[in-house]
Write an enzyme that holds these catalytic residues in place. Structure first.
Site, short mmCIF file in Angstrom:
data_model
loop_
_atom_site.label_atom_id
_atom_site.label_comp_id
_atom_site.label_asym_id
_atom_site.label_seq_id
_atom_site.Cartn_x
_atom_site.Cartn_y
_atom_site.Cartn_z
N GLN A 160 0.85 -1.20 0.00
CA GLN A 160 0.00 0.00 0.00
C GLN A 160 0.88 1.24 0.00
O GLN A 160 1.81 1.36 0.81
CB GLN A 160 -0.92 0.02 1.23
CG GLN A 160 -1.93 1.15 1.19
CD GLN A 160 -2.93 1.12 2.36
OE1 GLN A 160 -2.76 0.34 3.31
NE2 GLN A 160 -3.94 1.96 2.29
N HIS B 232 -8.50 1.80 -1.10
CA HIS B 232 -8.89 1.77 -2.51
C HIS B 232 -8.80 0.36 -3.03
O HIS B 232 -8.00 -0.45 -2.54
CB HIS B 232 -8.04 2.72 -3.35
CG HIS B 232 -6.57 2.50 -3.18
ND1 HIS B 232 -5.86 3.01 -2.11
CD2 HIS B 232 -5.68 1.82 -3.92
CE1 HIS B 232 -4.61 2.64 -2.21
NE2 HIS B 232 -4.47 1.91 -3.30
N HIS C 229 -8.22 -1.88 -6.52
CA HIS C 229 -7.76 -1.86 -7.91
C HIS C 229 -8.55 -2.88 -8.73
O HIS C 229 -8.74 -4.03 -8.29
CB HIS C 229 -6.29 -2.33 -8.01
CG HIS C 229 -5.28 -1.50 -7.29
ND1 HIS C 229 -4.46 -0.62 -7.92
CD2 HIS C 229 -4.94 -1.44 -5.97
CE1 HIS C 229 -3.63 -0.05 -7.05
NE2 HIS C 229 -3.91 -0.54 -5.85
P1 AMP Z 1 -1.48 1.09 -3.65
O1 AMP Z 1 -0.06 0.69 -3.96
O2 AMP Z 1 -2.43 -0.05 -3.57
O3 AMP Z 1 -1.57 2.03 -2.48
O4 AMP Z 1 -1.95 1.87 -4.95
C1 AMP Z 1 -1.87 3.24 -5.11
C2 AMP Z 1 -2.21 3.49 -6.56
O5 AMP Z 1 -2.64 4.82 -6.69
C3 AMP Z 1 -1.03 3.31 -7.53
O6 AMP Z 1 -1.40 2.36 -8.52
C4 AMP Z 1 -0.83 4.70 -8.10
O7 AMP Z 1 -0.45 4.67 -9.45
C5 AMP Z 1 -2.19 5.33 -7.90
N1 AMP Z 1 -2.22 6.78 -7.76
C6 AMP Z 1 -1.47 7.55 -6.93
N2 AMP Z 1 -1.80 8.84 -7.05
C7 AMP Z 1 -2.81 8.90 -7.96
C8 AMP Z 1 -3.58 9.96 -8.53
N3 AMP Z 1 -3.37 11.23 -8.19
N4 AMP Z 1 -4.53 9.63 -9.44
C9 AMP Z 1 -4.73 8.36 -9.81
N5 AMP Z 1 -4.04 7.31 -9.31
C10 AMP Z 1 -3.08 7.58 -8.41
#
Ligand code: AMP
Ligand code: ZN
Length: 138
Positions: A95, A101, A103
């Site tokens: 994370q 969130h 995916h």
């Molecule tokens: P996680 O590693 O599960 O916390 O995933 C975070 C995800 O958020 C990653 O895939 C990033 O590419 C995505 N992310 C981070 N900032 C943004 C943003 N401003 N808009 C869209 N996606 C984002």
């Protein structure tokens, strides 16, 4: 509750503009800025929850309903051959944004997505011991 210094609170609540694929009173679905594959989207609750441990039943149920709805749309719209639902909790689990969130990651022949693990081993006794420990907390 919203968190002032949380980027996903800001995106989900329109403080930072985002090109939402879907939105309702509880969630916003956005395209990941660094997609693992074409159509990689994130389902964000509008309320702030750090991770899965904080979610209430109603929000959790709604998020999964939206996941099904969006997965069906991705499947109809894109030539995907599979789809991973990924949800990371804690740094150790990958994370990076500490606002819950989910995916949805479409999968295509020859893509570079890497989700997996090497199967381990477990004995019936180990399963019993684990079950006793965890079930006590349910
Ligand atoms: P996680 O590693 O599960 O916390 O995933 C975070 C995800 O958020 C990653 O895939 C990033 O590419 C995505 N992310 C981070 N900032 C943004 C943003 N401003 N808009 C869209 N996606 C984002
Ligand atoms: Zn937040």
């Amino acid at each position: 509750m919203k968190k002032d210094d949380c980027i996903f609170c800001k995106i989900a609540n329109g403080i930072i503009p985002a090109n939402a694929l879907y939105e309702d009173d509880t969630v916003k679905v956005i395209f990941d800025v660094g997609p693992a594959s074409e159509g990689h989207v994130l389902i964000l609750p509008k309320e702030h929850f750090d991770s899965i441990y904080m979610l209430d039943d109603e929000t959790a149920a709604h998020i999964f309903k939206v996941a099904v709805k969006v997965a069906k749309a991705l499947q109809k719209a894109l030539p995907l051959e599979g789809l991973n639902v990924v949800q990371n909790n804690g740094k150790m689990a990958g994370q990076t944004v500490f606002h819950f969130h989910m995916h949805l990651i479409p999968r295509y022949q020859g893509d570079t997505v890497n989700i997996g693990w090497k199967p381990g081993e477990i004995t019936p006794e180990q399963i019993d011991a684990l079950k006793e420990k965890v079930a006590a907390e349910l």
